[in-house]
Design a protein around this motif. Structure first.
Motif, short mmCIF file in Angstrom:
data_model
loop_
_atom_site.label_atom_id
_atom_site.label_comp_id
_atom_site.label_asym_id
_atom_site.label_seq_id
_atom_site.Cartn_x
_atom_site.Cartn_y
_atom_site.Cartn_z
N UNK A 176 53.32 28.89 46.11
CA UNK A 176 54.66 29.09 46.69
C UNK A 176 55.10 30.54 46.65
N UNK A 177 54.63 31.29 45.68
CA UNK A 177 55.10 32.66 45.50
C UNK A 177 54.18 33.69 46.15
N UNK A 178 53.18 33.23 46.90
CA UNK A 178 52.25 34.11 47.61
C UNK A 178 51.62 35.12 46.65
N UNK A 179 51.24 34.63 45.47
CA UNK A 179 50.65 35.50 44.45
C UNK A 179 49.14 35.55 44.63
N UNK A 180 48.61 36.76 44.65
CA UNK A 180 47.16 36.89 44.66
C UNK A 180 46.64 36.79 43.24
N UNK A 181 45.32 36.90 43.08
CA UNK A 181 44.71 36.71 41.77
C UNK A 181 45.23 37.74 40.76
N UNK A 182 45.41 38.98 41.19
CA UNK A 182 45.93 40.00 40.29
C UNK A 182 47.35 39.70 39.85
N UNK A 183 48.17 39.14 40.75
CA UNK A 183 49.53 38.77 40.38
C UNK A 183 49.54 37.63 39.37
N UNK A 184 48.64 36.67 39.54
CA UNK A 184 48.57 35.54 38.61
C UNK A 184 48.21 36.02 37.21
N UNK A 185 47.30 36.98 37.12
CA UNK A 185 46.88 37.48 35.81
C UNK A 185 47.92 38.40 35.19
N UNK A 186 48.62 39.17 36.03
CA UNK A 186 49.59 40.15 35.52
C UNK A 186 50.99 39.55 35.36
N UNK A 187 51.21 38.35 35.89
CA UNK A 187 52.54 37.75 35.80
C UNK A 187 53.55 38.43 36.69
N UNK A 188 53.16 38.70 37.95
CA UNK A 188 54.06 39.37 38.89
C UNK A 188 54.05 38.64 40.23
N UNK A 189 55.00 38.97 41.07
CA UNK A 189 54.93 38.59 42.48
C UNK A 189 55.70 39.63 43.28
N UNK A 190 55.60 39.56 44.60
CA UNK A 190 56.16 40.59 45.48
C UNK A 190 57.33 39.99 46.25
N UNK A 191 58.42 40.76 46.35
CA UNK A 191 59.62 40.28 47.02
C UNK A 191 60.03 41.26 48.11
N UNK A 192 60.87 40.79 49.02
CA UNK A 192 61.55 41.66 49.96
C UNK A 192 62.73 42.31 49.25
N UNK A 193 62.93 43.59 49.47
CA UNK A 193 64.09 44.25 48.89
C UNK A 193 65.35 43.72 49.58
N UNK A 194 66.39 43.43 48.80
CA UNK A 194 67.65 42.98 49.43
C UNK A 194 68.25 44.09 50.27
N UNK A 195 68.77 43.74 51.43
CA UNK A 195 69.38 44.72 52.33
C UNK A 195 70.83 44.90 51.91
N UNK A 196 71.22 46.13 51.52
CA UNK A 196 72.62 46.33 51.13
C UNK A 196 73.54 46.22 52.33
N UNK A 197 74.59 45.44 52.19
CA UNK A 197 75.57 45.26 53.26
C UNK A 197 76.91 45.80 52.77
N UNK A 198 77.41 46.83 53.43
CA UNK A 198 78.68 47.42 53.06
C UNK A 198 79.82 46.60 53.67
N UNK A 199 80.78 46.28 52.85
CA UNK A 199 81.94 45.57 53.36
C UNK A 199 82.77 46.48 54.25
N UNK A 200 83.48 45.90 55.18
CA UNK A 200 84.31 46.71 56.06
C UNK A 200 85.45 47.35 55.29
#
Length: 307
Positions: free
Chosen positions: A167-191
């Protein structure tokens, strides 16, 4: 019965986009897909490949190599540039390489904790065993050794399939290192609240504030008032409506007493009073800042006189 139990477990599982840090506040961070990660990987390979090619050209210009060993030297230089690049870049940019920065993705710890240097080094060293070493074997081996070529091809295909199987699209290196990759949140400035149209009737009275009345408050109080006004856009619950009305009345009376505003404010005009005061206070502070007079809060004038 078994089917119901499985459905209940699947329903109770958290979304893969939810990340819970040690503070316990759930963050919604979308998982980076295989496509965008592949694009970031290709970008990094091109960058490191260009660096290796430049060094090879420099060595050939200086006559420090011969054509027979050019391929071996280029492969060695590509390896010597690639490995430190991935590790150093993700250590320096907190889980991002140049390719990941361009694709707006980054590496995070899978358990929501801090991203450690050990995890970044491990996941990038595993990338050599997952992709680059088998890929190099596929490019260098010929038809005379089909077993080795097929083994390398099977390993590469298996490593490419692993991210598609979780589900987390983790490759073998991510499984061993305990990491995964995410999209950076897009900052939205309020009006800008000061630029929003007042939702009041045009026949309502206008509130006018003089300069000496606006000197009583600073940027901190202005920000607090802005937070209150932004909260008015959400409809209150049945029990909170009276509490909100009482809060607005108390704030209006406190401002009136503080700035010496003598005229009473009708109940239906309290919100309009606060919005008009906010806009006038903001314009006043911005004008003073243009002349080098920055007012942080309501205690600024008193501290300046004591100094």
């Amino acid at each position: 019965m078994i089917w119901r139990r499985k459905n209940k477990r699947a329903k109770d599982r958290p979304s893969p986009d939810e990340l819970v840090p040690p503070e316990g506040v759930t963050l919604m961070l979308p998982i980076a897909g295989v496509g965008v990660r592949l694009a970031a990987q290709i970008t990094d390979i091109l960058l490191t490949g260009i660096g290796a090619a430049c060094l090879v050209i420099l060595l050939s210009v200086l006559n420090l190599t011969d054509p027979q060993s050019m391929v071996a030297i280029a492969s060695l230089l590509f390896f010597l540039i690639r490995v430190p690049y991935y590790i150093a870049a993700e250590l320096a940019w907190n889980g991002q390489t140049l390719g990941k920065r361009m694709m707006k993705i980054k590496v995070v710890s899978h358990d929501g904790g801090p991203l450690t240097a050990h995890a970044l080094v491990l996941r990038n060293l595993m990338k050599e065993a997952e992709i680059f070493l088998p890929g190099t074997l596929l490019l260098t081996l010929d038809a005379a050794s089909p077993v080795a070529s097929l083994t390398s091809l099977f390993w590469v295909m298996l490593c490419l399939a692993i991210p598609l199987m979780n589900r987390y699209r983790r490759r073998l290196g991510d499984l061993m290192a305990g990491t995964h990759v995410i999209h950076l949140p897009v900052p939205v400035l309020l009006s800008d609240l000061a630029g929003e149209k007042q939702r009041v009737n045009v026949d309502r009275r206008k509130f006018i504030f003089l300069s000496h009345q606006l000197d009583h408050y600073g940027a901190f109080e202005l920000q607090t008032l802005e937070t209150l006004l932004r909260g008015q856009s959400t409809p209150p619950s049945a029990g909170a409506a009276q509490q909100r009305e009482a809060t607005i009345e108390a704030i209006v009376e406190k401002i009136r007493n503080k700035i010496g505003y003598a005229d009473p404010v009708p109940r239906e005009d309290r919100l309009s009073f606060l919005k008009t005061f906010y806009k006038a206070q903001r314009e006043h502070l911005e004008q003073r800042q243009l002349f080098g007079d920055r007012r942080e809060d309501k205690h600024y004038a008193k501290s300046s006189e004591e100094a």
